[in-house]
Design a protein around this motif. Sequence first.
Motif: not given
Length: 144
Positions: A115-141
């Motif tokens: 929200a404060r900086k310009r979007a980059t591919a790295w920021v997008a990849l980190i976002s995809l990884a963290t939210w996908t990981g949280a989704l997987i962990c939550g489902r496995f719980i």
Amino acid sequence: MEYLFTGLEQSALGDAMRSWRWLYPIINTAHIAGIALLFGAIVSLDLRYLGFWKSVGADGLARVLVPVAVSGFVLALLAGGMLFTTDASKYAAMPLFQIKMALIGLGVLNAAYLARKRATAWVALISLATWTGALICGRFIGYL
């Protein structure tokens, strides 16, 4: 900390979540709906930042999808908190739940950075990884 978790479990909300026949499934449905809104909006926006749909302006897409993601996050957070009261001590002690919470925290920090900086591919990849990981962990719980 254990006192806090026991207090949540013994609260009126915790009791209601465990005893009212339809309350838990309704709140669980709300949690899933919030996750769907959050994840769908974030993945779409991250894919745009990674170069997909170049004909669609990233700023315009963000104006539409960021409020959807925030609304989904708030819904998932509120409903998830209610679900947590059913067995807070058990969930808090689960390594998978702890990882899920850490990933959500990283996802929120990443979104704040975005929200404060310009979007980059790295920021997008980190976002995809963290939210996908949280989704997987939550489902496995649900299966532990």
